[in-house]
Motif scaffolding. Sequence first.
Motif, PDB file in Angstrom:
ATOM      1  N   GLY A 132       9.216  43.789   9.161  1.00  0.00           N
ATOM      2  CA  GLY A 132       8.245  42.843   8.595  1.00  0.00           C
ATOM      3  C   GLY A 132       6.910  43.444   8.203  1.00  0.00           C
ATOM      4  N   GLY A 133       6.943  44.662   7.652  1.00  0.00           N
ATOM      5  CA  GLY A 133       5.699  45.246   7.158  1.00  0.00           C
ATOM      6  C   GLY A 133       4.826  45.804   8.251  1.00  0.00           C
ATOM      7  N   ARG A 134       5.274  45.703   9.488  1.00  0.00           N
ATOM      8  CA  ARG A 134       4.533  46.193  10.639  1.00  0.00           C
ATOM      9  C   ARG A 134       4.740  47.699  10.765  1.00  0.00           C
ATOM     10  NH1 ARG A 134       3.689  44.524  16.521  1.00  0.00           N
ATOM     11  NH2 ARG A 134       4.868  46.273  17.305  1.00  0.00           N
ATOM     12  N   TYR A 135       3.673  48.424  11.039  1.00  0.00           N
ATOM     13  CA  TYR A 135       3.793  49.886  11.125  1.00  0.00           C
ATOM     14  C   TYR A 135       4.187  50.346  12.520  1.00  0.00           C
ATOM     15  CZ  TYR A 135       2.426  50.973   6.389  1.00  0.00           C
ATOM     16  OH  TYR A 135       2.394  51.086   5.026  1.00  0.00           O
ATOM     17  N   GLY A 136       5.194  49.704  13.046  1.00  0.00           N
ATOM     18  CA  GLY A 136       5.804  50.269  14.227  1.00  0.00           C
ATOM     19  C   GLY A 136       5.186  49.894  15.550  1.00  0.00           C
ATOM     20  N   THR A 137       6.045  50.031  16.558  1.00  0.00           N
ATOM     21  CA  THR A 137       5.683  49.846  17.950  1.00  0.00           C
ATOM     22  C   THR A 137       5.249  51.220  18.442  1.00  0.00           C
ATOM     23  OG1 THR A 137       7.296  48.079  18.124  1.00  0.00           O
ATOM     24  CG2 THR A 137       6.614  49.102  20.183  1.00  0.00           C
ATOM     25  N   ARG A 138       3.987  51.466  18.375  1.00  0.00           N
ATOM     26  CA  ARG A 138       3.481  52.818  18.656  1.00  0.00           C
ATOM     27  C   ARG A 138       2.000  52.736  18.952  1.00  0.00           C
ATOM     28  NH1 ARG A 138       2.887  55.722  12.644  1.00  0.00           N
ATOM     29  NH2 ARG A 138       1.339  54.261  11.911  1.00  0.00           N
ATOM     30  N   TYR A 139       1.434  53.835  19.392  1.00  0.00           N
ATOM     31  CA  TYR A 139       0.015  53.896  19.751  1.00  0.00           C
ATOM     32  C   TYR A 139      -0.331  52.794  20.751  1.00  0.00           C
ATOM     33  CZ  TYR A 139      -0.806  57.312  16.025  1.00  0.00           C
ATOM     34  OH  TYR A 139      -0.786  58.434  15.227  1.00  0.00           O
ATOM     35  N   GLY A 140       0.108  53.018  21.968  1.00  0.00           N
ATOM     36  CA  GLY A 140      -0.202  52.067  23.035  1.00  0.00           C
ATOM     37  C   GLY A 140       0.932  51.115  23.330  1.00  0.00           C
ATOM     38  N   GLU A 141       1.957  51.120  22.468  1.00  0.00           N
ATOM     39  CA  GLU A 141       3.177  50.353  22.720  1.00  0.00           C
ATOM     40  C   GLU A 141       4.339  51.335  22.580  1.00  0.00           C
ATOM     41  OE1 GLU A 141       2.401  45.995  20.989  1.00  0.00           O
ATOM     42  OE2 GLU A 141       2.369  47.530  19.426  1.00  0.00           O
ATOM     43  N   GLN A 232      -2.845  50.470  18.315  1.00  0.00           N
ATOM     44  CA  GLN A 232      -2.676  50.238  16.874  1.00  0.00           C
ATOM     45  C   GLN A 232      -2.654  48.747  16.549  1.00  0.00           C
ATOM     46  OE1 GLN A 232       0.307  52.296  14.222  1.00  0.00           O
ATOM     47  NE2 GLN A 232       1.339  50.331  14.378  1.00  0.00           N
ATOM     48  N   ASN A 233      -1.932  47.997  17.372  1.00  0.00           N
ATOM     49  CA  ASN A 233      -1.741  46.581  17.069  1.00  0.00           C
ATOM     50  C   ASN A 233      -2.627  45.680  17.935  1.00  0.00           C
ATOM     51  OD1 ASN A 233       0.308  47.310  15.173  1.00  0.00           O
ATOM     52  ND2 ASN A 233       1.753  47.565  16.869  1.00  0.00           N
ATOM     53  N   GLY A 234      -3.774  46.229  18.337  1.00  0.00           N
ATOM     54  CA  GLY A 234      -4.665  45.484  19.233  1.00  0.00           C
ATOM     55  C   GLY A 234      -5.832  44.816  18.526  1.00  0.00           C
ATOM     56  N   GLY A 235      -5.890  44.901  17.189  1.00  0.00           N
ATOM     57  CA  GLY A 235      -6.940  44.197  16.459  1.00  0.00           C
ATOM     58  C   GLY A 235      -8.077  45.077  15.949  1.00  0.00           C
ATOM     59  N   ASP A 236      -8.105  46.352  16.351  1.00  0.00           N
ATOM     60  CA  ASP A 236      -9.202  47.228  15.916  1.00  0.00           C
ATOM     61  C   ASP A 236      -8.965  47.845  14.543  1.00  0.00           C
ATOM     62  OD1 ASP A 236     -10.583  46.738  18.229  1.00  0.00           O
ATOM     63  OD2 ASP A 236      -9.892  48.555  19.253  1.00  0.00           O
ATOM     64  N   TYR A 237      -7.703  47.872  14.100  1.00  0.00           N
ATOM     65  CA  TYR A 237      -7.365  48.465  12.803  1.00  0.00           C
ATOM     66  C   TYR A 237      -7.025  47.366  11.802  1.00  0.00           C
ATOM     67  CZ  TYR A 237      -7.132  52.748  15.537  1.00  0.00           C
ATOM     68  OH  TYR A 237      -7.459  53.803  16.359  1.00  0.00           O
ATOM     69  N   ASP A 238      -7.345  47.610  10.525  1.00  0.00           N
ATOM     70  CA  ASP A 238      -7.016  46.634   9.491  1.00  0.00           C
ATOM     71  C   ASP A 238      -5.559  46.793   9.051  1.00  0.00           C
ATOM     72  OD1 ASP A 238      -6.842  48.744   7.670  1.00  0.00           O
ATOM     73  OD2 ASP A 238      -8.804  48.385   6.796  1.00  0.00           O
ATOM     74  N   GLU A 239      -5.166  46.085   8.015  1.00  0.00           N
ATOM     75  CA  GLU A 239      -3.748  46.098   7.608  1.00  0.00           C
ATOM     76  C   GLU A 239      -3.289  47.447   7.086  1.00  0.00           C
ATOM     77  OE1 GLU A 239      -2.368  42.910   5.204  1.00  0.00           O
ATOM     78  OE2 GLU A 239      -3.050  41.372   6.622  1.00  0.00           O
ATOM     79  N   ALA A 240      -4.239  48.243   6.573  1.00  0.00           N
ATOM     80  CA  ALA A 240      -3.898  49.600   6.114  1.00  0.00           C
ATOM     81  C   ALA A 240      -4.041  50.603   7.264  1.00  0.00           C
ATOM     82  CB  ALA A 240      -4.795  49.997   4.944  1.00  0.00           C
ATOM     83  N   LEU A 241      -4.251  50.062   8.481  1.00  0.00           N
ATOM     84  CA  LEU A 241      -4.384  50.865   9.706  1.00  0.00           C
ATOM     85  C   LEU A 241      -5.592  51.791   9.689  1.00  0.00           C
ATOM     86  CD1 LEU A 241      -0.716  51.618  10.755  1.00  0.00           C
ATOM     87  CD2 LEU A 241      -2.199  49.704  11.333  1.00  0.00           C
TER      88      LEU A 241
END
Lengths: 260, 260
Positions: A132-141, A232-241
Amino acid sequence: MPSKNILLVLAHSEPRSLNGALKDLAITTLTAAGHTVTVSDLYAMKWKAVADAGDFTDEPAGDRFYYARSSARGYKGGTQTADIVAEQKKLIAADAVILQFPLWWFSMPAIMKGWIDRVFAYGLAYGIGYEGGRYGTRYGEGSFVGKRALIVTTTGGQATHFTDRGVNGGIEDLLFPLTHGTLFYTGLDVLPVHAINGSNRLTDEQYAIESARYRERLTALFTDAPIPFRKQNGGDYDEALRLKPGVEGTATGLSIHRGD
Amino acid sequence: MPSKNILLVLAHSEPRSLNGALKDLAITTLTAAGHTVTVSDLYAMKWKAVADAGDFTDEPAGDRFYYARSSARGYKGGTQTADIVAEQKKLIAADAVILQFPLWWFSMPAIMKGWIDRVFAYGLAYGIGYEGGRYGTRYGEGSFVGKRALIVTTTGGQATHFTDRGVNGGIEDLLFPLTHGTLFYTGLDVLPVHAINGSNRLTDEQYAIESARYRERLTALFTDAPIPFRKQNGGDYDEALRLKPGVEGTATGLSIHRGD
């Protein structure tokens, strides 16, 4: 503290060395604390450093070889070679992993890099959660959430050379590809690097100081605060990471990826 | 332009890949410009990645093994193994070296790291000029002064992820241990990293763009401005080899070690 499993991965070929002594110290200290230590002594194991088609028992002859694809198939289908599988089992069983190596050219010796290249398989350490366009379960997950990692490295240089203003660059910046890009990437809580500098000429007195200092780190393996890398997926990065504007406060350089 | 010698070191096992195509493009482009290209195709050569006592033909049995010491003796005394000597000769004969590899875990594949670990010997690449309290002939000085280096790396990630604010960290920071800590350390002039991102899914159109972009870099191999890393012994560092206060101006992070 309840008993824990610790995997110690060592990249040094000489037992009669500072690295050999530090390995023994880690085993003694952690065992005395009631923990179980498993050692992967890469040189003693004659660990194969080079990731290639020989890592998979079902590699179709004549196919265009793409390591990540074969790794995905091999990890899922059980067709990785036995040496890789054995290390993955140790890692999965571990509550903490210690990577110990002399700093060669400001990074890991090839044999340690080859342990990561081959053991950190697609589906286990990367290539997870890209739906779903998500850049992976990574960086802290990721697969290794809940485990801890400690890097122990010996350097021939002086401590001042490894400060942020030192000529080599800061040790945390130099090892960022490993702490952040590899260990935190897979979900591990990564402790601050433990560096032992001037390692070519430690006097007995200096060794006594260094061994006490390392023993402290080992004793605090499960209580020290990890480096607070941003998820990565904690809210600090925008959609382009990219880190959102201003989130870093006064931090600069690679430290903007830390939340402290 | 007068004809030059270029050493291309490649760490990829599949000729029918983007990396294979980029290697061919480099050979074609540089040869057409009148240069001579020597290729070290590490996988094809079955390059030994692991630095160990087997790298020296005169290693005394039973001695405590210390790689740097054996490297010093072996380089000076001509007792390195033939594979190491052959690569050193190629490097010494080269006016420029291109290191080409897929970015694995934000650094080199083990086989490329093992090329550096073994070829960059004590007395050739490090351990020079430590007389009189001086911390060596390194960082802008050394055996390889006058030569140029270019890193060409393919990544599966997106370009935005490798910017300074990107979740992976900036590509120049990630490769600083190689550009600054290895190549500049030995005296080479290091060009800005050439990264080809999204490499797992390049369309024909994207490949056309990327090959044109790479061809430009190859054409400018001897004219592009290198990264202006600060020389260790150029006056910017104090006696403890810390950057003097204020020298960096507004630069932050690892960029303080650049003079621009």
